[in-house]
Design an enzyme around this catalytic site. Structure first.
Site, PDB file in Angstrom:
ATOM      1  N   LYS A  77       7.694  44.715 105.474  1.00 39.19           N
ATOM      2  CA  LYS A  77       6.583  45.609 105.829  1.00 39.19           C
ATOM      3  C   LYS A  77       5.356  44.790 106.214  1.00 39.19           C
ATOM      4  O   LYS A  77       5.075  43.744 105.621  1.00 39.19           O
ATOM      5  CB  LYS A  77       6.279  46.531 104.646  1.00 39.19           C
ATOM      6  CG  LYS A  77       5.266  47.634 104.945  1.00 39.19           C
ATOM      7  CD  LYS A  77       5.099  48.552 103.734  1.00 39.19           C
ATOM      8  CE  LYS A  77       4.088  49.652 103.984  1.00 39.19           C
ATOM      9  NZ  LYS A  77       3.932  50.545 102.805  1.00 39.19           N
ATOM     10  N   SER A 152       4.235  55.391 103.545  1.00 40.90           N
ATOM     11  CA  SER A 152       3.709  54.568 104.628  1.00 40.90           C
ATOM     12  C   SER A 152       4.700  53.516 105.136  1.00 40.90           C
ATOM     13  O   SER A 152       4.481  52.913 106.182  1.00 40.90           O
ATOM     14  CB  SER A 152       2.429  53.866 104.144  1.00 40.90           C
ATOM     15  OG  SER A 152       2.713  52.985 103.067  1.00 40.90           O
ATOM     16  N   SER A 176       5.374  55.673  98.971  1.00 41.65           N
ATOM     17  CA  SER A 176       5.548  55.073 100.298  1.00 41.65           C
ATOM     18  C   SER A 176       6.869  54.359 100.516  1.00 41.65           C
ATOM     19  O   SER A 176       7.170  53.954 101.637  1.00 41.65           O
ATOM     20  CB  SER A 176       4.395  54.104 100.586  1.00 41.65           C
ATOM     21  OG  SER A 176       3.198  54.814 100.753  1.00 41.65           O
TER      22      SER A 176
END
Length: 488
Positions: A77, A152, A176
């Site tokens: 990420k 997210s 997330s």
């Protein structure tokens, strides 16, 4: 070959037997990423050059036969620092930021021989639940490109679900990891707070953030957690690793395991088909020998309000460091120091980030601190106590990961409160610092439904045990989106 239908253990056997090399596997993975990227937009940076250098070094040193992750590609990420690879947090503010160090989780993965192939798209600074707030454009759901992938950690989930990569890292502040795992039909785990070091994670809510793994199956998820979990002197909140091997209970039966089903998790606002799926899953656990009983978590209804006060307050503090002076975006139209600060932040941050900074600044301001931030902290304690009461009698908690399946892109952009409510079922886990996993449990309207299992602190091996028992006796994890394809 594409190798995207091979498990980590199967890939390991191919690498050890030298049927393929780490370089060949990395090249195939990079091709998988590129061939699907236009449809998904799941990556911010594809680190082709760096990945091939890593792969070559591993081939020259030889695959470690005792380490199942040696030579395996990994997507990371974009809010997790990677040495020499852009780390933007999907924000204009950090459009050119290239760290000179690896986050501890990444360093641990590299020590195991993993190869970082790229940085995945995400909601800007991890603030969002749909994958749409990225400066680099929205990520698409792997199952239906007109739907959100969740957030997210949108790119990390879509990349695994689509077969771009087998494993990825995300971060979870209020859901997330688990929500995008649910929306994309894969396995995502938020570890106990402190299990994985936060050093090198671009901070959003420091008392809530936790790095965790995505994978297609429960065991592969646990193998990645094995690699990244560690106590770390660079993170004062990290804890000693209490479990030598997170896969240790996988394959054991769950007869007699006590599982709680909170009535609040199946109440108002839960899609009827999602509710039905979870109730069917509860019956399936009973068939496997578990005892499933209804309980109450009375303060969970306050979770969203508490979370958005605490997380936004911590964000407003954490994001003060981005000022246009030391690194990142600097406004060119500024004529004095004040204008550099104001213009750089106004232009560098997206709308959702600015909304949360303002909300947090208000909550911490003189005259409002006691009414908002202090009160939120007190209710957080009540939420923690609710969990403690349940876990005094039960091993795990069962419920949906999200109130619905993935919704249409751009459908909630005008209504941030509605988007915040999509995290209703995941937020309490972060507030209490507990571990939680999302696994595929069925389909509604052709889209995956996620089942969430929550445990007391440091119970990841029990969570994996129950999740693996469900997975071994169902086929939901075997179903793949059209974009996944198969081996050539």
């Amino acid at each position: 070959m594409t190798f995207n239908n091979k498990t980590i253990e199967e890939l390991h056997n191919l690498l050890v037997s030298k049927e393929i090399s780490a370089t060949e596997l990395t090249q195939a993975t990079l091709e998988n990423i590129k061939s699907r990227e236009e449809a998904l937009n799941s990556f911010v940076t594809i680190a082709e050059e760096q990945a091939l250098v890593q792969a070559k070094a591993i081939d020259e040193a030889g695959i470690d036969a005792d380490n199942v992750l040696s030579g395996i590609p990994l997507a990371v990420k974009d809010n997790i620092s990677t040495d020499g690879i852009l780390t933007t947090a999907a924000s204009k503010m950090l459009y050119n930021y290239e760290p000179i160090f690896d986050a501890t989780a990444v360093a641990n993965a590299k020590t195991k021989g993993m190869i970082v192939v790229g940085k995945t798209n995400m909601d800007e600074f991890a603030m969002g639940g749909s994958g749409e707030t990225s400066h680099y454009g929205a990520t698409k759901n792997a199952w239906d490109h007109s739907k959100v992938p969740g957030g997210s950690s949108s790119g990390s989930a879509a990349a695994v679900a689509s077969g771009q990569v087998r494993l990825s890292l995300g971060s979870d502040t209020g859901g997330s990891i688990r929500q995008p795992a649910a929306f994309n039909g894969i396995v995502g785990l938020k570890p106990t707070y402190g299990t994985v070091s936060r050093f090198g994670l671009i901070a959003f809510g420091s008392s809530l953030d936790q790095i965790g793994p995505f994978a297609p199956t429960v065991k592969e998820n646990a193998l990645l957690l094995n690699a990244i979990a560690s106590e770390d002197a660079k993170d004062s909140t990290s804890a000693p690793v209490r479990i030598a091997d997170f896969t240790s209970k996988i394959g054991q039966d769950i007869k007699g395991m006590k599982i709680a089903l909170p009535k609040e998790y199946l109440g108002e606002g839960i899609d009827p088909e999602v509710k039905e799926t979870i109730l069917n899953a509860a019956k399936h656990f009973e068939k496997l020998g578990a005892i499933v009983e209804e309980v109450s978590l009375p303060h969970s209804k306050y979770g969203v309000a508490v979370y958005y006060i605490i997380a936004s307050s911590e964000a407003s503090s954490n994001l003060q460091r981005f000022d246009g002076i030391r690194y990142g975006y600097r406004a060119e139209d500024a004529t004095n120091l004040d204008e550099i600060y104001v213009n750089s932040r106004s232009q560098g941050f997206g709308e959702e980030v600015k909304r949360r900074i303002m909300l947090g600044t208000f909550s911490l301001s003189s005259g409002y601190y006691d009414a908002y931030y202090k009160k939120a902290g007190q209710v957080r304690t009540l939420i923690i106590q609710d969990f403690e009461k349940v876990f005094a009698d039960y091993d795990l908690i069962l419920g949906p990961t999200a109130p619905s399946v993935a919704y249409d892109l751009n459908s909630l952009n005008h209504d941030p409160v509605a988007m915040y409510l999509a995290d209703l079922l995941t937020i309490p886990v972060n507030l209490a610092g507990l571990p939680g996993i999302s696994i595929p449990a069925g389909f509604s309207q052709g889209l995956p439904v996620g089942l969430q299992l929550i445990g007391p602190k440091y119970s990841e091996e029990t969570i994996y045990q129950a999740a693996a028992a469900f997975e071994a006796t169902t086929d939901y994890h075997k179903q793949q989106p059209v974009i996944f394809g198969g081996d050539n």
